[in-house]
Design a protein around this motif. Sequence first.
Motif, PDB file in Angstrom:
ATOM      1  N   ASP A 166      32.244 -21.906 -35.545  1.00 22.89           N
ATOM      2  CA  ASP A 166      31.347 -21.704 -35.417  1.00 22.89           C
ATOM      3  C   ASP A 166      30.628 -20.542 -34.729  1.00 22.89           C
ATOM      4  O   ASP A 166      31.810 -19.985 -33.615  1.00 22.89           O
ATOM      5  N   GLY A 167      29.201 -19.918 -35.103  1.00 18.05           N
ATOM      6  CA  GLY A 167      29.118 -18.556 -35.622  1.00 18.05           C
ATOM      7  C   GLY A 167      27.699 -19.304 -35.523  1.00 18.05           C
ATOM      8  O   GLY A 167      26.991 -18.208 -35.492  1.00 18.05           O
ATOM      9  N   GLY A 168      26.793 -19.903 -34.320  1.00 13.49           N
ATOM     10  CA  GLY A 168      25.795 -20.349 -33.907  1.00 13.49           C
ATOM     11  C   GLY A 168      25.076 -20.506 -35.013  1.00 13.49           C
ATOM     12  O   GLY A 168      25.616 -20.954 -36.127  1.00 13.49           O
ATOM     13  N   ASN A 169      23.593 -20.469 -34.652  1.00 16.20           N
ATOM     14  CA  ASN A 169      22.838 -21.455 -36.081  1.00 16.20           C
ATOM     15  C   ASN A 169      22.789 -20.345 -37.015  1.00 16.20           C
ATOM     16  O   ASN A 169      22.551 -18.719 -36.811  1.00 16.20           O
ATOM     17  N   ALA A 170      22.327 -20.137 -37.868  1.00 18.01           N
ATOM     18  CA  ALA A 170      22.259 -19.437 -39.250  1.00 18.01           C
ATOM     19  C   ALA A 170      21.026 -18.283 -38.680  1.00 18.01           C
ATOM     20  O   ALA A 170      20.041 -19.780 -39.328  1.00 18.01           O
ATOM     21  N   THR A 171      21.453 -17.336 -38.715  1.00 20.40           N
ATOM     22  CA  THR A 171      19.422 -16.623 -38.390  1.00 20.40           C
ATOM     23  C   THR A 171      18.892 -16.135 -39.898  1.00 20.40           C
ATOM     24  O   THR A 171      17.964 -15.946 -39.214  1.00 20.40           O
ATOM     25  N   ILE A 172      19.475 -16.682 -41.041  1.00 18.94           N
ATOM     26  CA  ILE A 172      18.352 -16.638 -42.226  1.00 18.94           C
ATOM     27  C   ILE A 172      17.616 -18.618 -42.437  1.00 18.94           C
ATOM     28  O   ILE A 172      16.553 -17.972 -43.068  1.00 18.94           O
ATOM     29  N   GLY A 173      18.789 -18.695 -42.188  1.00 19.04           N
ATOM     30  CA  GLY A 173      18.521 -20.784 -42.531  1.00 19.04           C
ATOM     31  C   GLY A 173      18.211 -20.923 -43.955  1.00 19.04           C
ATOM     32  O   GLY A 173      17.487 -22.156 -44.600  1.00 19.04           O
ATOM     33  N   LEU A 174      18.379 -20.002 -44.863  1.00 22.18           N
ATOM     34  CA  LEU A 174      17.797 -20.249 -46.157  1.00 22.18           C
ATOM     35  C   LEU A 174      18.761 -19.344 -47.154  1.00 22.18           C
ATOM     36  O   LEU A 174      19.844 -18.300 -46.816  1.00 22.18           O
ATOM     37  N   GLU A 175      19.134 -20.922 -48.360  1.00 23.74           N
ATOM     38  CA  GLU A 175      20.547 -20.147 -49.757  1.00 23.74           C
ATOM     39  C   GLU A 175      20.083 -18.921 -49.558  1.00 23.74           C
ATOM     40  O   GLU A 175      18.999 -17.810 -49.575  1.00 23.74           O
ATOM     41  N   GLN A 270       3.875 -19.815 -34.550  1.00 23.97           N
ATOM     42  CA  GLN A 270       3.003 -18.170 -34.886  1.00 23.97           C
ATOM     43  C   GLN A 270       3.281 -17.595 -36.195  1.00 23.97           C
ATOM     44  O   GLN A 270       2.525 -16.671 -36.276  1.00 23.97           O
ATOM     45  N   GLY A 271       3.329 -18.699 -36.623  1.00 21.02           N
ATOM     46  CA  GLY A 271       3.834 -18.613 -38.248  1.00 21.02           C
ATOM     47  C   GLY A 271       4.347 -16.949 -38.440  1.00 21.02           C
ATOM     48  O   GLY A 271       3.524 -16.735 -40.280  1.00 21.02           O
ATOM     49  N   ASP A 272       5.368 -17.227 -38.213  1.00 19.37           N
ATOM     50  CA  ASP A 272       6.032 -15.853 -38.896  1.00 19.37           C
ATOM     51  C   ASP A 272       7.160 -16.845 -39.657  1.00 19.37           C
ATOM     52  O   ASP A 272       8.140 -17.371 -39.703  1.00 19.37           O
ATOM     53  N   LEU A 273       7.343 -16.371 -40.796  1.00 16.19           N
ATOM     54  CA  LEU A 273       8.009 -16.447 -42.259  1.00 16.19           C
ATOM     55  C   LEU A 273       9.375 -16.005 -41.888  1.00 16.19           C
ATOM     56  O   LEU A 273      10.726 -17.260 -42.201  1.00 16.19           O
ATOM     57  N   ASN A 274      10.073 -15.279 -41.189  1.00 22.15           N
ATOM     58  CA  ASN A 274      11.491 -15.393 -40.702  1.00 22.15           C
ATOM     59  C   ASN A 274      12.049 -16.652 -39.668  1.00 22.15           C
ATOM     60  O   ASN A 274      13.074 -18.031 -40.232  1.00 22.15           O
ATOM     61  N   GLU A 275      11.183 -16.508 -38.280  1.00 21.41           N
ATOM     62  CA  GLU A 275      10.804 -18.164 -38.231  1.00 21.41           C
ATOM     63  C   GLU A 275      10.979 -19.655 -38.586  1.00 21.41           C
ATOM     64  O   GLU A 275      11.823 -20.286 -38.405  1.00 21.41           O
ATOM     65  N   ALA A 276      10.373 -20.083 -39.255  1.00 14.83           N
ATOM     66  CA  ALA A 276      10.399 -20.703 -40.275  1.00 14.83           C
ATOM     67  C   ALA A 276      11.304 -20.988 -41.409  1.00 14.83           C
ATOM     68  O   ALA A 276      11.675 -22.288 -41.555  1.00 14.83           O
ATOM     69  N   ALA A 277      11.302 -19.915 -42.326  1.00 15.94           N
ATOM     70  CA  ALA A 277      12.834 -19.970 -43.051  1.00 15.94           C
ATOM     71  C   ALA A 277      14.489 -20.299 -42.007  1.00 15.94           C
ATOM     72  O   ALA A 277      14.715 -21.307 -42.255  1.00 15.94           O
ATOM     73  N   ALA A 278      14.080 -19.656 -41.149  1.00 20.66           N
ATOM     74  CA  ALA A 278      15.517 -20.253 -40.449  1.00 20.66           C
ATOM     75  C   ALA A 278      15.418 -21.706 -39.643  1.00 20.66           C
ATOM     76  O   ALA A 278      15.991 -22.194 -39.335  1.00 20.66           O
ATOM     77  N   ALA A 279      13.818 -22.725 -39.737  1.00 16.34           N
ATOM     78  CA  ALA A 279      14.036 -23.765 -39.096  1.00 16.34           C
ATOM     79  C   ALA A 279      13.941 -24.818 -39.746  1.00 16.34           C
ATOM     80  O   ALA A 279      14.357 -25.865 -39.621  1.00 16.34           O
ATOM     81  N   LEU A 305       9.294 -14.135 -47.694  1.00 20.77           N
ATOM     82  CA  LEU A 305      10.214 -15.229 -47.354  1.00 20.77           C
ATOM     83  C   LEU A 305       9.521 -16.834 -47.746  1.00 20.77           C
ATOM     84  O   LEU A 305      10.137 -17.616 -47.982  1.00 20.77           O
ATOM     85  N   GLY A 306       8.198 -16.875 -47.242  1.00 15.94           N
ATOM     86  CA  GLY A 306       7.724 -18.266 -47.902  1.00 15.94           C
ATOM     87  C   GLY A 306       7.501 -18.569 -49.160  1.00 15.94           C
ATOM     88  O   GLY A 306       7.453 -19.834 -49.416  1.00 15.94           O
ATOM     89  N   ARG A 307       7.980 -17.726 -50.717  1.00 12.38           N
ATOM     90  CA  ARG A 307       8.225 -18.119 -51.257  1.00 12.38           C
ATOM     91  C   ARG A 307       9.437 -19.111 -51.856  1.00 12.38           C
ATOM     92  O   ARG A 307      10.022 -19.959 -52.089  1.00 12.38           O
ATOM     93  N   ALA A 308      10.828 -18.615 -51.044  1.00  9.26           N
ATOM     94  CA  ALA A 308      11.595 -19.428 -50.929  1.00  9.26           C
ATOM     95  C   ALA A 308      11.341 -20.489 -50.049  1.00  9.26           C
ATOM     96  O   ALA A 308      12.472 -21.675 -50.635  1.00  9.26           O
ATOM     97  N   ILE A 309      10.870 -20.369 -48.866  1.00  5.51           N
ATOM     98  CA  ILE A 309      10.471 -21.481 -47.795  1.00  5.51           C
ATOM     99  C   ILE A 309       9.886 -22.563 -49.154  1.00  5.51           C
ATOM    100  O   ILE A 309      10.193 -24.290 -49.128  1.00  5.51           O
ATOM    101  N   ASN A 310       8.878 -21.972 -49.706  1.00  4.62           N
ATOM    102  CA  ASN A 310       7.766 -23.574 -50.698  1.00  4.62           C
ATOM    103  C   ASN A 310       9.154 -24.122 -51.952  1.00  4.62           C
ATOM    104  O   ASN A 310       8.479 -24.828 -52.928  1.00  4.62           O
TER     105      ASN A 310
END
Length: 319
Positions: A166-175, A270-279, A305-310
């Motif tokens: 267990d290393g906590g929440n993945a901070t990036i959240g995308l592969e 807030q519209g933050d791409l890093n936060e969005a990816a992690a969530a 990161l919006g491209r990867a989220i999309n």
Amino acid sequence: MPFQTEIGTQISEAVKWLQQGQIVGIPTETVYGLAGNGLDTQAVSRIFEAKNRPFFDPLILHVADLTSVYNCVREFPEEAKKLALAFWPGPLTLVLPKSDQVPDLVTAGSSAVAMRIPQHPMALALLRELSYPLAAPSANPFTYVSPTTAQHVYDQLQGKIPYILDGGNATIGLESTIVSFADGPARVLRLGGISLEALWNVLPKLQVDIQFAPKGTESPGQLDHHYAPRCALIPLDSLTENLDAQANLLLFSQKSEDPTGSHIHYLSPQGDLNEAAAALFSLLRSFDDRQLDRVYFEWAPQEGLGRAINDRLSRAQKK
Ligand code: AMP
Ligand code: MG
């Protein structure tokens, strides 16, 4: 053999199981991995079996340092070195001609192997204890959403593996972003935790081999069913009729005119791409946990990161 799966923070416990040829859940900054000795075909086949992953889908090898990368590859082109220097340790995977010691099972018969030095301190500490690379695809059943917490791994692989580190929440959240140097000019095979803009800063001519379909456009054969939750995901920009006021919405960011209530979900208020990816993956899972039938979603801005989220949203909407 069924296991009493344990979640813990003992690197020595993960090492113990790995040395026995077993596979364990491990944290990385992208998503949680299902890891085994990447040079041991029996351990590697356990990974495929636990995930229900077809053998034609190759695995990424994870190592702690460049020396270990050199042991697994036959060539390390200059351009690949530039990317390695800029983004390792981190969410970047390089596909390079493989050395003889990498089993064909890992690469699905290809003569190139996918390599990454991850950034997560626990993953690095574990890798430093080992004399072999870890093959580690995402720790989820094939085609389902990738796990970003130890609990996600437990929920789906409980009984199939002995231990989850267990290393906590993945901070990036995308592969990881994948760049191939296998044949011809270098090209991006998968969008992920390193943005195209960041890659182009280092290699301005880097090509991209991915079909973007962020507006719900069909590209037959380009989109697989990876990353799909059970609940239906429908892009808001594809709607022709008005929505029910109680419809579940997955919005990128918060706007003053948004409706309120528990049926409104934000990737990042807030519209933050890093936060969005992690969530993203946690939210997709939570829709299944709540047994929602359908969720209408808004695309992220098509940049960084919006491209990867999309890309993930685009695949998740396919059934
Ligand atoms: P993951 O599911 O995150 O472990 O990523 C595995 C993905 O990496 C595969 O589905 C392929 O798309 C890519 N990959 C892994 N190994 C190779 C390889 N040898 N050549 C090309 N792509 C690869
Ligand atoms: Mg995966």
